[in-house]
Design an enzyme around this catalytic site. Structure first.
Site, PDB file in Angstrom:
ATOM      1  N   GLY A   8       0.814  -1.210   0.000  1.00  0.00           N
ATOM      2  CA  GLY A   8       0.000   0.000   0.000  1.00  0.00           C
ATOM      3  C   GLY A   8       0.845   1.258   0.000  1.00  0.00           C
ATOM      4  CG  LEU A 103      -0.345   0.290   9.926  1.00  0.00           C
ATOM      5  CD1 LEU A 103       0.827  -0.612   9.565  1.00  0.00           C
ATOM      6  CD2 LEU A 103      -0.266   1.581   9.136  1.00  0.00           C
ATOM      7  CB  SER A 105      -9.200   0.729  12.006  1.00  0.00           C
ATOM      8  OG  SER A 105     -10.211   1.681  12.254  1.00  0.00           O
ATOM      9  CB  SER A 106      -9.863   3.588  16.620  1.00  0.00           C
ATOM     10  OG  SER A 106     -10.588   4.354  15.663  1.00  0.00           O
ATOM     11  CB  CYS A 107     -13.687   0.949  13.464  1.00  0.00           C
ATOM     12  SG  CYS A 107     -12.941  -0.168  12.275  1.00  0.00           S
ATOM     13  CE1 TYR A 134     -10.849  -0.925   6.861  1.00  0.00           C
ATOM     14  CE2 TYR A 134     -11.332   0.089   8.989  1.00  0.00           C
ATOM     15  CZ  TYR A 134     -10.465  -0.140   7.931  1.00  0.00           C
ATOM     16  OH  TYR A 134      -9.201   0.401   7.949  1.00  0.00           O
ATOM     17  CE  LYS A 138      -7.772  -2.479   8.392  1.00  0.00           C
ATOM     18  NZ  LYS A 138      -6.439  -2.618   7.775  1.00  0.00           N
ATOM     19  CG  ASN A 163     -11.046   8.778  13.429  1.00  0.00           C
ATOM     20  OD1 ASN A 163     -11.731   8.053  12.729  1.00  0.00           O
ATOM     21  ND2 ASN A 163     -11.338   9.001  14.702  1.00  0.00           N
ATOM     22  CG  LEU A 164      -4.465   7.244  10.753  1.00  0.00           C
ATOM     23  CD1 LEU A 164      -3.722   6.155   9.992  1.00  0.00           C
ATOM     24  CD2 LEU A 164      -3.582   7.833  11.843  1.00  0.00           C
ATOM     25  CG  HIS A 177     -11.740   8.260   6.545  1.00  0.00           C
ATOM     26  ND1 HIS A 177     -10.691   7.649   5.899  1.00  0.00           N
ATOM     27  CD2 HIS A 177     -12.413   7.281   7.181  1.00  0.00           C
ATOM     28  CE1 HIS A 177     -10.731   6.352   6.134  1.00  0.00           C
ATOM     29  NE2 HIS A 177     -11.764   6.094   6.905  1.00  0.00           N
ATOM     30  CD1 TRP A 200     -24.404  14.648   5.402  1.00  0.00           C
ATOM     31  CD2 TRP A 200     -23.836  12.491   5.407  1.00  0.00           C
ATOM     32  NE1 TRP A 200     -24.682  14.156   4.161  1.00  0.00           N
ATOM     33  CE2 TRP A 200     -24.337  12.826   4.133  1.00  0.00           C
ATOM     34  CE3 TRP A 200     -23.415  11.190   5.645  1.00  0.00           C
ATOM     35  CZ2 TRP A 200     -24.425  11.900   3.105  1.00  0.00           C
ATOM     36  CZ3 TRP A 200     -23.501  10.260   4.620  1.00  0.00           C
ATOM     37  CH2 TRP A 200     -24.010  10.607   3.363  1.00  0.00           C
TER      38      TRP A 200
END
Length: 342
Positions: A8, A103, A105-107, A134, A138, A163-164, A177, A200
């Site tokens: 990536g 890598l 994600s916080s999700c 998603y 992860k 969040n990046l 994002h 939103w």
């Protein structure tokens, strides 16, 4: 010198990792674009590893997006991320890669996880429905790394960023994002002199944001920690490390900050019929701080750099459009002059 594969490398995080490694003197890279190597193709990934034999892997390749994208393409988000992770991690192991950094994600954490979210909150509750596919992918990536470590004794580590944002982000008006989406929306509102921008949701959810170059810095830092040091701060069944900035803000506050950076003078409203997502997502990064790393780039400076990157992308897009118009008009002109190529 290590031979490093950054999966990536054209993405926001992957390209930042490459920049960081170059600054540190690393020159022995191996990379492939998506056109050159489809990471969903297991046979192609195995052949790549057999040929190149990297010694370290940064697994930064992923299908990512905001709430709209996750809600619209859940099948793609779970399938593509599962396949990429499984193919790269397994091929790395089969071809002798001893060190890999995944890598996440916080999700991965439950929607109502206690704040700030600590590593041990994983798998303790239901996920946020808007990005559950998603998140499941992860979580599987973390468990893949843990399982290969436990069974084969390799050193595959996982970092879970908040969040990046930053240079190289995706500024698509619907599938991006929150920060790149708002940068584009406020810029277009400024250009069209729109009196109001509608965001939103309610604006109440709180989010934490980390500049991408800080994420790259911590990725290299964690990869290079001695195994004994890393193992002292993790466990075989909870091997991931949170990566956060340490502070969060509301989406309303974020929108106001972006409006200031862009120079938008109008008002901001909120469409409360749209989903908010999780109410709060602040990471507990004490484990990381104990390993000697702290974020350096504040939100104001990071947003300024990101807006500059957005403007640079706009200029490149306009230049490409003008070139394409020139190319498409040239053949007809040459044909009229009797000089068209066969």
């Amino acid at each position: 010198m290590e031979k490093i594969y950054v999966a990536g490398h054209r993405g926001m995080v992957g390209s930042a990792i490459v920049r960081t490694l170059v600054r540190q003197g690393q020159t022995n890279f191996v990379t492939r674009t998506h056109a050159e190597l489809d990471l969903i193709n297991q046979a192609a990934v195995q052949a790549f590893f057999e040929k190149e034999k990297p010694t370290q892997v940064y697994l930064a390749a992923a299908k990512v997006g905001g709430i709209h994208a996750n809600n619209t393409y859940p099948a793609e988000f779970i399938y593509q991320n599962l396949m990429v992770q499984a193919n790269v991690i397994d091929a790395a192991f089969k071809n002798g890669v001893r060190k890999l950094l995944f890598l996440g994600s916080s999700c991965i954490y439950p929607k109502l996880a206690p704040q700030p979210m600590a590593e041990d909150a994983l798998l303790t509750g239901s996920l946020e429905p808007t990005n559950e596919p998603y998140a499941i992918a992860k979580i599987a990536g973390i468990k893949l790394c843990e399982s290969y470590n436990r069974q084969y004794g390799v050193d595959y580590r996982s970092v879970m960023p908040t969040n990046l944002y930053g240079p190289g982000d995706n500024y698509h008006p619907e599938n991006s994002h929150v920060i790149p989406a708002l940068i584009r929306r406020f810029h277009e509102a400024k250009a069209s002199r729109a009196p109001k921008v509608i965001i939103w949701g309610t604006g109440a959810p709180r989010r934490e944001f980390l500049f991408v170059d800080d994420m790259a810095s911590v990725s290299v830092h964690v990869m290079n920690l001695p195994k004994t040091t890393y193992d002292q701060h993790t466990s075989s069944m909870q091997s991931h490390i949170n990566v956060g900035y340490g502070k969060d803000i509301t989406i309303a506050q974020l929108a106001q900050s972006i409006a200031r950076v862009v120079g938008y003078p109008g008002t901001i409203g909120f469409d409360t019929s749209k989903a908010d997502g999780a109410p709060c997502k602040l990471m507990d990064s004490r484990r990381l701080k104990s390993l000697g790393w702290h974020a350096k780039v504040g939100l104001a400076a990071g947003l300024t750099a990101t807006y500059q990157d957005f403007m640079s992308q706009l200029l490149r897009d306009e230049s490409s459009f003008l070139k394409s118009k020139t190319v498409t008009s040239t053949p007809s002109l040459r044909a009229q002059c009797g000089n068209a190529s066969p």
